[in-house]
Design a protein around this motif. Structure first.
Motif, short mmCIF file in Angstrom:
data_model
loop_
_atom_site.label_atom_id
_atom_site.label_comp_id
_atom_site.label_asym_id
_atom_site.label_seq_id
_atom_site.Cartn_x
_atom_site.Cartn_y
_atom_site.Cartn_z
N LEU A 161 29.03 48.73 41.35
CA LEU A 161 29.64 47.66 40.57
C LEU A 161 28.97 47.53 39.20
O LEU A 161 27.75 47.44 39.10
CB LEU A 161 29.51 46.34 41.33
CG LEU A 161 30.13 45.11 40.66
CD1 LEU A 161 31.64 45.23 40.58
CD2 LEU A 161 29.73 43.85 41.41
N VAL A 162 29.79 47.54 38.16
CA VAL A 162 29.29 47.33 36.79
C VAL A 162 29.52 45.87 36.40
O VAL A 162 28.61 45.19 35.92
CB VAL A 162 29.99 48.27 35.78
CG1 VAL A 162 29.60 47.94 34.35
CG2 VAL A 162 29.69 49.72 36.11
N LYS A 163 30.75 45.37 36.63
CA LYS A 163 31.08 44.00 36.22
C LYS A 163 32.36 43.57 36.91
O LYS A 163 33.25 44.37 37.16
CB LYS A 163 31.28 43.96 34.70
CG LYS A 163 31.46 42.61 34.09
CD LYS A 163 30.13 41.94 33.89
CE LYS A 163 30.31 40.66 33.12
NZ LYS A 163 29.16 39.81 33.16
N THR A 164 32.44 42.28 37.20
CA THR A 164 33.67 41.67 37.71
C THR A 164 34.03 40.53 36.76
O THR A 164 33.18 39.72 36.42
CB THR A 164 33.44 41.09 39.13
OG1 THR A 164 32.98 42.13 39.97
CG2 THR A 164 34.73 40.55 39.70
N ILE A 165 35.28 40.51 36.34
CA ILE A 165 35.73 39.50 35.37
C ILE A 165 37.06 38.93 35.84
O ILE A 165 37.90 39.64 36.37
CB ILE A 165 35.88 40.12 33.96
CG1 ILE A 165 34.52 40.60 33.45
CG2 ILE A 165 36.50 39.12 32.98
CD1 ILE A 165 34.55 41.28 32.10
N ARG A 166 37.23 37.63 35.61
CA ARG A 166 38.51 36.96 35.92
C ARG A 166 39.27 36.74 34.62
O ARG A 166 39.02 35.78 33.89
CB ARG A 166 38.26 35.63 36.62
CG ARG A 166 39.55 34.95 37.03
CD ARG A 166 39.25 33.72 37.87
NE ARG A 166 40.46 33.21 38.44
CZ ARG A 166 41.10 32.14 37.97
NH1 ARG A 166 40.62 31.47 36.96
NH2 ARG A 166 42.21 31.74 38.55
N PRO A 167 40.22 37.61 34.31
CA PRO A 167 41.00 37.44 33.08
C PRO A 167 42.05 36.34 33.26
O PRO A 167 42.40 35.98 34.38
CB PRO A 167 41.68 38.80 32.91
CG PRO A 167 41.87 39.28 34.33
CD PRO A 167 40.66 38.77 35.08
N LEU B 128 34.37 40.14 46.47
CA LEU B 128 34.35 40.00 45.00
C LEU B 128 35.53 39.15 44.54
O LEU B 128 35.39 38.30 43.66
CB LEU B 128 34.41 41.37 44.33
CG LEU B 128 33.20 42.27 44.52
CD1 LEU B 128 33.49 43.67 44.00
CD2 LEU B 128 31.98 41.68 43.82
N LEU B 129 36.67 39.39 45.14
CA LEU B 129 37.88 38.63 44.80
C LEU B 129 37.70 37.15 45.13
O LEU B 129 38.05 36.29 44.34
CB LEU B 129 39.07 39.21 45.55
CG LEU B 129 40.42 38.55 45.35
CD1 LEU B 129 40.86 38.66 43.90
CD2 LEU B 129 41.46 39.19 46.25
N THR C 229 41.46 34.88 41.45
CA THR C 229 42.58 35.76 41.10
C THR C 229 43.17 35.33 39.78
O THR C 229 43.32 34.14 39.56
CB THR C 229 43.68 35.67 42.18
OG1 THR C 229 43.10 35.92 43.45
CG2 THR C 229 44.79 36.65 41.93
N PRO C 230 43.49 36.23 38.90
CA PRO C 230 43.36 37.68 38.97
C PRO C 230 41.91 38.12 38.82
O PRO C 230 41.06 37.32 38.40
CB PRO C 230 44.22 38.15 37.80
CG PRO C 230 44.16 37.05 36.82
CD PRO C 230 44.07 35.79 37.64
N CYS C 231 41.66 39.38 39.12
CA CYS C 231 40.29 39.88 39.11
C CYS C 231 40.29 41.31 38.58
O CYS C 231 41.14 42.11 38.95
CB CYS C 231 39.76 39.83 40.54
SG CYS C 231 38.09 40.43 40.76
N VAL C 232 39.33 41.62 37.71
CA VAL C 232 39.13 42.98 37.23
C VAL C 232 37.76 43.42 37.72
O VAL C 232 36.75 42.76 37.45
CB VAL C 232 39.20 43.08 35.69
CG1 VAL C 232 38.85 44.48 35.21
CG2 VAL C 232 40.57 42.67 35.19
N VAL D 42 42.39 46.30 39.04
CA VAL D 42 42.95 45.00 38.69
C VAL D 42 43.65 44.48 39.94
O VAL D 42 44.51 45.15 40.51
CB VAL D 42 43.94 45.11 37.51
CG1 VAL D 42 44.59 43.77 37.23
CG2 VAL D 42 43.25 45.65 36.27
N ILE D 43 43.25 43.27 40.36
CA ILE D 43 43.85 42.65 41.55
C ILE D 43 44.58 41.39 41.11
O ILE D 43 44.00 40.53 40.45
CB ILE D 43 42.76 42.31 42.60
CG1 ILE D 43 41.95 43.57 42.94
CG2 ILE D 43 43.41 41.72 43.85
CD1 ILE D 43 40.76 43.31 43.83
N VAL D 44 45.87 41.33 41.46
CA VAL D 44 46.71 40.23 40.99
C VAL D 44 47.34 39.47 42.15
O VAL D 44 47.43 39.96 43.27
CB VAL D 44 47.81 40.75 40.03
CG1 VAL D 44 47.22 41.41 38.81
CG2 VAL D 44 48.76 41.69 40.75
#
Length: 168
Positions: free
Chosen positions: A148-154, A130-131, A136-139, A83-85
């Motif tokens: 890599l399975v998945k990148t999601i922006r929550p 990816l970010l 941002t934020p990024c999971v 998790v990148i915030v």
């Protein structure tokens, strides 16, 4: 009053020397005074003095908000979750140490890491691109081999919890 208003405009509106035309500036990111004259709307920054001019009949530029990536119903093969915030967001910073999040990650036997966007690890792990593409934020979810399975922006901690729910 009119004289001081005209002086304000002369001092605050950047003028292109070769054409004598006023230029429009980017949208205000500070509080501003607003007034209308001759059908144009002027926004003057209270601290910077910068001016945004909305010409008669023009609409202000609307920047679309990035659409969050939908959370899938199921995700499989996830063994790493990063998790990148944004370091300037206290809400996002709180996600890094949230006890419910950490408990769920532990229950699912997932390796969990969290980073600030400013940390060098984001670059050394190859997450910067990816970010930049996700926002941002990024999971970032990876399998046991780092693929890599998945990148999601929550948009909230609840979104991250929903991502964890989807991991099987």
């Amino acid at each position: 009053m009119l004289k001081s208003l005209a002086l304000l405009l002369i001092l605050a509106v950047p003028v292109m020397a070769d054409t004598g035309q006023a230029t429009s500036l980017p949208a205000m990111s500070e509080s501003s005074w607003t007034f209308t004259d001759g059908g144009n709307t002027y926004l003057v920054g209270k601290q910077s003095g910068s001016v945004l001019i909305l010409r008669s009949g023009e609409e202000p530029e609307r920047r679309p908000k990035p659409r969050p990536i939908p959370i899938p119903d199921t995700l499989s093969g996830v063994k790493w979750m990063s998790v990148i915030v944004d370091p300037s967001s206290p809400d996002q910073a709180a996600w890094r140490t949230d006890s419910a999040l950490r408990s769920e990650v532990e229950r699912k036997a997932i390796n969990y890491r969290s980073y600030l966007t400013t940390e060098s690890d984001v670059d050394s792990l190859g997450f910067r691109s990816l970010l930049q593409s996700t926002g941002t934020p990024c999971v970032i979810m990876q399998d046991a081999n780092g693929k890599l399975v998945k990148t999601i922006r929550p948009t909230s901690l609840a979104d991250i919890m929903a991502i964890l729910e989807a991991i099987k």
